[in-house]
Each structure stands twice: as C-alpha cells, then as structure tokens.
Design a protein around this motif. Structure first.
Motif, PDB file in Angstrom:
ATOM      1  N   SER A   1      12.560  36.064  56.430  1.00 63.00           N
ATOM      2  CA  SER A   1      12.161  34.830  57.082  1.00 63.00           C
ATOM      3  C   SER A   1      13.397  33.966  57.248  1.00 63.00           C
ATOM      4  O   SER A   1      14.388  34.156  56.564  1.00 63.00           O
ATOM      5  CB  SER A   1      11.127  34.113  56.204  1.00 63.00           C
ATOM      6  OG  SER A   1      10.830  32.857  56.737  1.00 63.00           O
ATOM      7  N   GLU A   2      13.321  33.035  58.166  1.00 60.88           N
ATOM      8  CA  GLU A   2      14.441  32.114  58.324  1.00 60.88           C
ATOM      9  C   GLU A   2      14.429  31.039  57.252  1.00 60.88           C
ATOM     10  O   GLU A   2      15.356  30.264  57.152  1.00 60.88           O
ATOM     11  CB  GLU A   2      14.396  31.494  59.720  1.00 60.88           C
ATOM     12  CG  GLU A   2      14.737  32.505  60.798  1.00 60.88           C
ATOM     13  CD  GLU A   2      14.949  31.853  62.144  1.00 60.88           C
ATOM     14  OE1 GLU A   2      15.343  30.670  62.189  1.00 60.88           O
ATOM     15  OE2 GLU A   2      14.728  32.534  63.137  1.00 60.88           O
ATOM     16  N   THR A   3      13.372  30.993  56.471  1.00 60.15           N
ATOM     17  CA  THR A   3      13.319  30.066  55.345  1.00 60.15           C
ATOM     18  C   THR A   3      13.426  30.872  54.058  1.00 60.15           C
ATOM     19  O   THR A   3      13.069  32.047  54.011  1.00 60.15           O
ATOM     20  CB  THR A   3      12.013  29.248  55.344  1.00 60.15           C
ATOM     21  OG1 THR A   3      10.910  30.134  55.331  1.00 60.15           O
ATOM     22  CG2 THR A   3      11.939  28.337  56.551  1.00 60.15           C
TER      23      THR A   3
ATOM     24  N   ASP B   1      15.881  26.071  55.230  1.00 58.00           N
ATOM     25  CA  ASP B   1      15.908  26.862  56.454  1.00 58.00           C
ATOM     26  C   ASP B   1      17.295  27.459  56.639  1.00 58.00           C
ATOM     27  O   ASP B   1      18.191  27.259  55.808  1.00 58.00           O
ATOM     28  CB  ASP B   1      15.458  26.042  57.669  1.00 58.00           C
ATOM     29  CG  ASP B   1      16.375  24.881  58.006  1.00 58.00           C
ATOM     30  OD1 ASP B   1      17.533  24.833  57.523  1.00 58.00           O
ATOM     31  OD2 ASP B   1      15.944  24.013  58.782  1.00 58.00           O
ATOM     32  N   SER B   2      17.496  28.179  57.722  1.00 54.36           N
ATOM     33  CA  SER B   2      18.768  28.881  57.935  1.00 54.36           C
ATOM     34  C   SER B   2      19.949  27.925  58.086  1.00 54.36           C
ATOM     35  O   SER B   2      21.096  28.323  57.901  1.00 54.36           O
ATOM     36  CB  SER B   2      18.668  29.804  59.152  1.00 54.36           C
ATOM     37  OG  SER B   2      18.307  29.055  60.288  1.00 54.36           O
TER      38      SER B   2
ATOM     39  N   GLN C   1       3.530  26.415  64.957  1.00 52.11           N
ATOM     40  CA  GLN C   1       4.604  27.336  64.596  1.00 52.11           C
ATOM     41  C   GLN C   1       5.405  26.804  63.415  1.00 52.11           C
ATOM     42  O   GLN C   1       5.764  27.550  62.499  1.00 52.11           O
ATOM     43  CB  GLN C   1       5.536  27.590  65.785  1.00 52.11           C
ATOM     44  CG  GLN C   1       6.582  28.654  65.528  1.00 52.11           C
ATOM     45  CD  GLN C   1       5.969  30.017  65.222  1.00 52.11           C
ATOM     46  OE1 GLN C   1       5.154  30.512  65.985  1.00 52.11           O
ATOM     47  NE2 GLN C   1       6.350  30.615  64.101  1.00 52.11           N
ATOM     48  N   GLU C   2       5.698  25.497  63.393  1.00 48.77           N
ATOM     49  CA  GLU C   2       6.437  24.910  62.272  1.00 48.77           C
ATOM     50  C   GLU C   2       5.648  25.053  60.971  1.00 48.77           C
ATOM     51  O   GLU C   2       6.202  25.430  59.937  1.00 48.77           O
ATOM     52  CB  GLU C   2       6.730  23.430  62.524  1.00 48.77           C
ATOM     53  CG  GLU C   2       7.791  23.172  63.565  1.00 48.77           C
ATOM     54  CD  GLU C   2       7.903  21.698  63.916  1.00 48.77           C
ATOM     55  OE1 GLU C   2       9.052  21.231  64.037  1.00 48.77           O
ATOM     56  OE2 GLU C   2       6.862  21.021  64.067  1.00 48.77           O
TER      57      GLU C   2
ATOM     58  N   ASP D   1       5.690  28.665  59.887  1.00 47.56           N
ATOM     59  CA  ASP D   1       7.003  29.048  59.354  1.00 47.56           C
ATOM     60  C   ASP D   1       7.188  28.559  57.921  1.00 47.56           C
ATOM     61  O   ASP D   1       7.735  29.274  57.077  1.00 47.56           O
ATOM     62  CB  ASP D   1       8.131  28.493  60.232  1.00 47.56           C
ATOM     63  CG  ASP D   1       8.273  29.221  61.553  1.00 47.56           C
ATOM     64  OD1 ASP D   1       7.683  30.312  61.717  1.00 47.56           O
ATOM     65  OD2 ASP D   1       8.978  28.692  62.433  1.00 47.56           O
ATOM     66  N   ILE D   2       6.731  27.343  57.634  1.00 47.47           N
ATOM     67  CA  ILE D   2       6.873  26.793  56.284  1.00 47.47           C
ATOM     68  C   ILE D   2       6.007  27.560  55.293  1.00 47.47           C
ATOM     69  O   ILE D   2       6.474  27.982  54.238  1.00 47.47           O
ATOM     70  CB  ILE D   2       6.543  25.283  56.273  1.00 47.47           C
ATOM     71  CG1 ILE D   2       7.633  24.516  57.023  1.00 47.47           C
ATOM     72  CG2 ILE D   2       6.409  24.767  54.834  1.00 47.47           C
ATOM     73  CD1 ILE D   2       7.291  23.068  57.291  1.00 47.47           C
TER      74      ILE D   2
ATOM     75  N   ALA E   1       4.662  30.602  55.627  1.00 46.43           N
ATOM     76  CA  ALA E   1       5.138  31.985  55.521  1.00 46.43           C
ATOM     77  C   ALA E   1       6.437  32.050  54.722  1.00 46.43           C
ATOM     78  O   ALA E   1       6.602  32.928  53.871  1.00 46.43           O
ATOM     79  CB  ALA E   1       5.339  32.587  56.907  1.00 46.43           C
ATOM     80  N   GLY E   2       7.354  31.127  54.983  1.00 51.72           N
ATOM     81  CA  GLY E   2       8.616  31.115  54.249  1.00 51.72           C
ATOM     82  C   GLY E   2       8.404  30.944  52.764  1.00 51.72           C
ATOM     83  O   GLY E   2       9.027  31.633  51.949  1.00 51.72           O
TER      84      GLY E   2
END
Length: 183
Positions: A8-10, A71-72, A114-115, A118-119, A121-122
């Motif tokens: 993940s990017e997080t 994050d990345s 999506q945000e 992402d949080i 899932a990360g």
C-alpha cells in the motif's frame, strides 16, 4: 495471491520521540486552519507517555506502543495504539489495535471514498504485515471498532474478505474486527 499480502502507499511506522514530534507539528499546523488549538489533546498526551516508556514493566514478548500511519510522502495520516499479548482462550499471540486517531484534516474536511478506503486499507494491511513479520509476529489481529459506523464497515469488510484468504478467518465479534490465523 491474497489481498492481505499486497503493498500500500500507506504504512505504519513505530513512533519515536522524533517522528512523534513531526506528527505533532504537522497536526498543529492543520488544526490552526480550523481554529482548533487543542485537537486530540488527550490522545496526543497519552500517546506521548506511551512512546516515552513503551514496554516498561511488561512481560517478555509483549508490546505496548504507538505507530504512525504515513503516506508515501511521509505525511502523518494518523496514529494507532497497538499492544501484543497472549490472551486467555486464544492460542498464540494477538496484536490489538486499541484506538486510532486520524489527522485533523480528516475531522474537518470531507473525504472522498478513495481517500477513506486508502486510509482503512493502509491501516489494516500494515497491521497484518506487522503480524506476519518481525518482533510483533502474531497469530491474530484484533481492531477495536469505535462506533456503529465502524462496526458496519467492518462487517462489510469481513464478508468481502471471507473468501480472499482461506487460511485467514475474518469476523466481527462485539466491537472488535478479528483476523485469525494471520501469521
């Protein structure tokens, strides 16, 4: 390949006094935009005390600490309190996410789907990675659900993941999201 193993990017990073200082500075600059000079003050104070003495007086193999969700670009998206223990009526080690606090902007601004995805899932995939690797290797992951909205989300997630990884069982029991046989 299971979704549990995707990157993940997080990611979660164990908080140190230095990285926690970065989080506090970043969050203070966000909070000022919303005229909130005491954002999550109790959480921040509690987290700081845990970071100062994370495992003091705890049995060998256990863990009690704070991780920062980044994050990345190394922005501090949130922080989470984790502990690792051998629980009664549970075989092996359990890593628990006791509470999560997100950055101020997430309390004051509307998140896109999506945000939010992402949080979540990360956080979950990074916690599963902690269970599978290194010093926090654990057979089980439990994530405390703070409210009925979290519980509904977790129930949908458990249904969606039930066929994803046959060896890992995902369920909601009470106010906890359980991942069993994670390691």
């Amino acid at each position: 390949m299971s979704r549990f193993s995707k990157g993940s990017e997080t990611f979660l990073e164990l908080a140190t006094p230095e990285s926690f200082g970065q989080l506090k500075d970043e969050w203070a600059s966000q909070a000022i935009k919303y005229d909130d000079d005491s954002y999550a003050e109790a959480y921040l104070q509690h987290a700081e005390s845990i970071i100062a003495k994370p495992c003091e007086g705890r049995p060998r193999g256990t863990f009690y600490g704070i991780f920062i969700l980044k994050d990345s670009a190394s922005n501090c998206l949130g922080m989470a309190h984790f502990n690792r223990a051998q629980l009664p009526k549970t075989a092996g080690w359990t890593l628990r996410t006791v509470w999560v606090q997100l950055a101020p902007k997430y309390d004051y601004e509307e998140l896109t789907e999506q945000e939010a995805a992402d949080i979540v899932a990360g956080l979950l995939f990074s916690a599963i990675k902690l269970c599978r690797e290194g010093e926090l290797k654990s057979d089980h992951l439990k994530v405390h659900l703070q409210n009925s909205g979290d519980r509904q989300l977790a129930m949908g997630l458990a249904r969606a993941l039930e066929n994803d990884s046959p060896e890992t069982k995902v369920s909601v029991r009470g106010n906890w999201l359980h991942f069993d046989n994670v390691a």
